[in-house]
Design a protein around this motif. Structure first.
Motif, PDB file in Angstrom:
ATOM      1  N   GLY A 124       0.964  -1.325  -0.129  1.00  8.82           N
ATOM      2  CA  GLY A 124      -0.097  -0.221   0.204  1.00  8.82           C
ATOM      3  C   GLY A 124       0.633   1.078  -0.345  1.00  8.82           C
ATOM      4  O   GLY A 124       0.327   2.235  -0.501  1.00  8.82           O
ATOM      5  N   PHE A 125       1.773   1.267   1.019  1.00  9.33           N
ATOM      6  CA  PHE A 125       2.569   2.819   0.756  1.00  9.33           C
ATOM      7  C   PHE A 125       3.870   2.375  -0.279  1.00  9.33           C
ATOM      8  O   PHE A 125       4.006   4.073  -0.771  1.00  9.33           O
ATOM      9  CB  PHE A 125       3.288   1.959   2.144  1.00  9.33           C
ATOM     10  CG  PHE A 125       2.815   2.788   3.386  1.00  9.33           C
ATOM     11  CD1 PHE A 125       2.453   4.404   3.259  1.00  9.33           C
ATOM     12  CD2 PHE A 125       2.616   2.210   4.958  1.00  9.33           C
ATOM     13  CE1 PHE A 125       1.650   5.129   4.134  1.00  9.33           C
ATOM     14  CE2 PHE A 125       1.453   2.365   5.365  1.00  9.33           C
ATOM     15  CZ  PHE A 125       1.121   3.771   5.500  1.00  9.33           C
ATOM     16  N   GLY A 126       4.255   1.697  -1.323  1.00 10.16           N
ATOM     17  CA  GLY A 126       4.759   1.369  -2.831  1.00 10.16           C
ATOM     18  C   GLY A 126       3.772   1.995  -2.809  1.00 10.16           C
ATOM     19  O   GLY A 126       4.130   2.770  -3.548  1.00 10.16           O
ATOM     20  N   GLY A 127       2.340   1.651  -3.392  1.00 14.65           N
ATOM     21  CA  GLY A 127       1.081   2.446  -4.179  1.00 14.65           C
ATOM     22  C   GLY A 127       0.555   4.017  -3.898  1.00 14.65           C
ATOM     23  O   GLY A 127       1.146   4.446  -4.802  1.00 14.65           O
ATOM     24  N   ALA A 128       1.222   4.492  -3.017  1.00 11.35           N
ATOM     25  CA  ALA A 128       1.456   5.749  -2.109  1.00 11.35           C
ATOM     26  C   ALA A 128       2.835   6.717  -2.858  1.00 11.35           C
ATOM     27  O   ALA A 128       2.811   7.878  -3.477  1.00 11.35           O
ATOM     28  CB  ALA A 128       1.459   6.219  -0.554  1.00 11.35           C
ATOM     29  N   ALA A 129       3.733   5.933  -2.291  1.00  7.98           N
ATOM     30  CA  ALA A 129       5.285   6.391  -3.423  1.00  7.98           C
ATOM     31  C   ALA A 129       5.052   6.811  -4.989  1.00  7.98           C
ATOM     32  O   ALA A 129       5.620   7.556  -5.196  1.00  7.98           O
ATOM     33  CB  ALA A 129       6.203   5.219  -3.599  1.00  7.98           C
ATOM     34  N   ILE A 130       4.248   5.606  -5.389  1.00  9.12           N
ATOM     35  CA  ILE A 130       4.428   5.704  -7.353  1.00  9.12           C
ATOM     36  C   ILE A 130       3.631   7.027  -7.018  1.00  9.12           C
ATOM     37  O   ILE A 130       3.754   7.901  -8.327  1.00  9.12           O
ATOM     38  CB  ILE A 130       3.635   4.276  -7.662  1.00  9.12           C
ATOM     39  CG1 ILE A 130       4.729   2.985  -7.423  1.00  9.12           C
ATOM     40  CG2 ILE A 130       3.464   4.607  -9.020  1.00  9.12           C
ATOM     41  CD1 ILE A 130       3.871   2.167  -7.718  1.00  9.12           C
ATOM     42  N   LEU A 131       2.406   7.391  -5.951  1.00  7.26           N
ATOM     43  CA  LEU A 131       1.382   7.998  -6.384  1.00  7.26           C
ATOM     44  C   LEU A 131       2.703   9.369  -6.261  1.00  7.26           C
ATOM     45  O   LEU A 131       1.961  10.519  -7.373  1.00  7.26           O
ATOM     46  CB  LEU A 131       0.122   8.269  -5.509  1.00  7.26           C
ATOM     47  CG  LEU A 131      -0.865   7.456  -5.924  1.00  7.26           C
ATOM     48  CD1 LEU A 131      -1.529   7.724  -5.003  1.00  7.26           C
ATOM     49  CD2 LEU A 131      -1.295   7.459  -7.479  1.00  7.26           C
ATOM     50  N   ALA A 132       3.516   9.588  -5.955  1.00 10.97           N
ATOM     51  CA  ALA A 132       4.200  10.625  -5.330  1.00 10.97           C
ATOM     52  C   ALA A 132       5.459  10.727  -6.595  1.00 10.97           C
ATOM     53  O   ALA A 132       5.940  11.988  -6.341  1.00 10.97           O
ATOM     54  CB  ALA A 132       4.445  10.821  -4.066  1.00 10.97           C
ATOM     55  N   LEU A 133       5.441  10.490  -7.587  1.00  8.67           N
ATOM     56  CA  LEU A 133       6.113  10.066  -8.326  1.00  8.67           C
ATOM     57  C   LEU A 133       6.163  11.182  -9.236  1.00  8.67           C
ATOM     58  O   LEU A 133       7.289  11.856  -9.332  1.00  8.67           O
ATOM     59  CB  LEU A 133       7.217   8.920  -9.243  1.00  8.67           C
ATOM     60  CG  LEU A 133       7.483   8.093  -8.178  1.00  8.67           C
ATOM     61  CD1 LEU A 133       7.600   6.518  -9.376  1.00  8.67           C
ATOM     62  CD2 LEU A 133       8.671   8.377  -8.172  1.00  8.67           C
ATOM     63  N   PRO A 134       4.778  11.849 -10.001  1.00  7.87           N
ATOM     64  CA  PRO A 134       4.884  13.080 -10.611  1.00  7.87           C
ATOM     65  C   PRO A 134       5.689  14.173 -10.118  1.00  7.87           C
ATOM     66  O   PRO A 134       6.307  14.391 -10.634  1.00  7.87           O
ATOM     67  CB  PRO A 134       3.652  12.633 -11.309  1.00  7.87           C
ATOM     68  CG  PRO A 134       3.415  11.359 -10.947  1.00  7.87           C
ATOM     69  CD  PRO A 134       4.163  11.065  -9.738  1.00  7.87           C
ATOM     70  N   ALA A 135       5.016  14.285  -8.583  1.00  6.65           N
ATOM     71  CA  ALA A 135       5.287  15.748  -7.882  1.00  6.65           C
ATOM     72  C   ALA A 135       6.034  16.117  -8.048  1.00  6.65           C
ATOM     73  O   ALA A 135       7.782  16.701  -7.940  1.00  6.65           O
ATOM     74  CB  ALA A 135       5.078  15.566  -6.636  1.00  6.65           C
TER      75      ALA A 135
END
Length: 296
Positions: free
Chosen positions: A130-141
């Motif tokens: 789940g937190f890996g998914g959150a990290a992926i979401l943050a990549l564009p930023a």
């Protein structure tokens, strides 16, 4: 869970996905604290209408009022302000995807909560995914130096932590009538949230009809109705099972955000959602257990 419980979980997930659409409309004219205050204020009025119609008695314990006030502030007023605040920099679908981390933060809080559910290796793997998914979401930023987006994702994560703590805190109200819990807690959130909104944002100015519609929708549908259902099924299915609603919320939020608001989602957003959903499936554990039985 029984079939009737799945029906209510799916319905609530779809409704709460719409709340991100309502937030996106409301923040066009209102500050985030007023969005929260409007939601809990209208939600509380709706709950009082049900409370009076059902002729429920008021609780007598002063301590119970204080406990429900704490629940209202932590579980409603704060996260209901954090999400619209984040949506000033994030698409509603992305905010809903981060909200899907609620079961994952709930696993962490429940593990350390007195009398809570202990995390297994499967749930721990779900937390990592789940937190890996959150990290992926943050990549564009991160790639575009979008500090405002990172800050917004952090606000969403803090909101999920508020939800996780409040869901475990709700255990102490197992013997309290559900209508009473929702009514008193939302009233406490409104009594604290409205003055704070006045102090920070001043008097609100609403000129658009869709703002009134969104306020009524998020207050009566996503709060009064949804909470009346939530507090009736939560003691029966448990905090971890209940957070399965976050499987549904991102889907409806993305559909409405793209079709009605013209929002754009990047491939990394869907990849992040997929990772979070894998984490949710691991936390749920049923599919993995079926695979294990089939292999045996």
């Amino acid at each position: 869970m029984a079939a009737r419980d799945w029906f209510w979980v799916i319905l609530l997930g779809a409704i709460w996905g719409c709340s991100f659409l309502f937030n996106a409309v409301l923040i066009r004219e209102l500050g985030p604290l007023w969005v929260s205050a409007a939601r809990v204020g209208i939600g509380a009025l709706g709950c009082w209408a049900v409370f009076i119609a059902l002729r429920k008695p008021l609780p007598r314990s002063p301590l119970l009022y204080l406990q429900l006030l704490f629940l209202g502030i932590l579980g409603y007023a704060i996260p209901f302000a954090l999400f619209p605040l984040s949506q000033m920099h994030l698409a509603s679908g992305v905010a809903a995807i981060v909200n899907a981390l609620t079961p994952i933060t709930t696993v962490i809080v429940s593990h350390f909560w007195p009398g809570g559910e202990r995390a297994t290796w499967l749930k721990s793997a779900g937390v990592v995914a789940g937190f890996g998914g959150a990290a992926i979401l943050a990549l564009p930023a991160l790639q575009s130096d979008g500090t405002s987006q990172l800050w917004a994702i952090g606000a969403c994560l803090l909101a999920t932590l508020c939800y996780a703590v409040s869901l475990n805190y709700t255990r102490r109200f197992a013997k309290i009538e559900p209508t009473t819990i929702a009514t008193i807690a939302l009233t406490g959130a409104a009594l604290t949230g409205i003055p704070v909104a006045f102090l920070v944002h001043g008097v609100p100015l609403v000129t658009r009809i869709e703002t009134w519609g969104a306020a009524l929708g998020i207050g009566l549908l996503a709060t009064t109705f949804a909470f009346m259902v939530m507090y009736r099924i939560l003691p029966r299915i448990g905090a971890t099972n209940f957070t399965s609603v976050t499987f549904i919320a991102p889907v409806s939020a993305i559909i409405f955000g793209v079709t009605l608001l013209g929002e754009t989602l990047l491939p990394s957003h869907f990849l992040g959602m997929a990772a979070i959903f894998v984490g949710l499936l691991l936390i749920d554990g049923r599919i993995v257990r079926r695979w294990q039985r089939a292999g045996a």
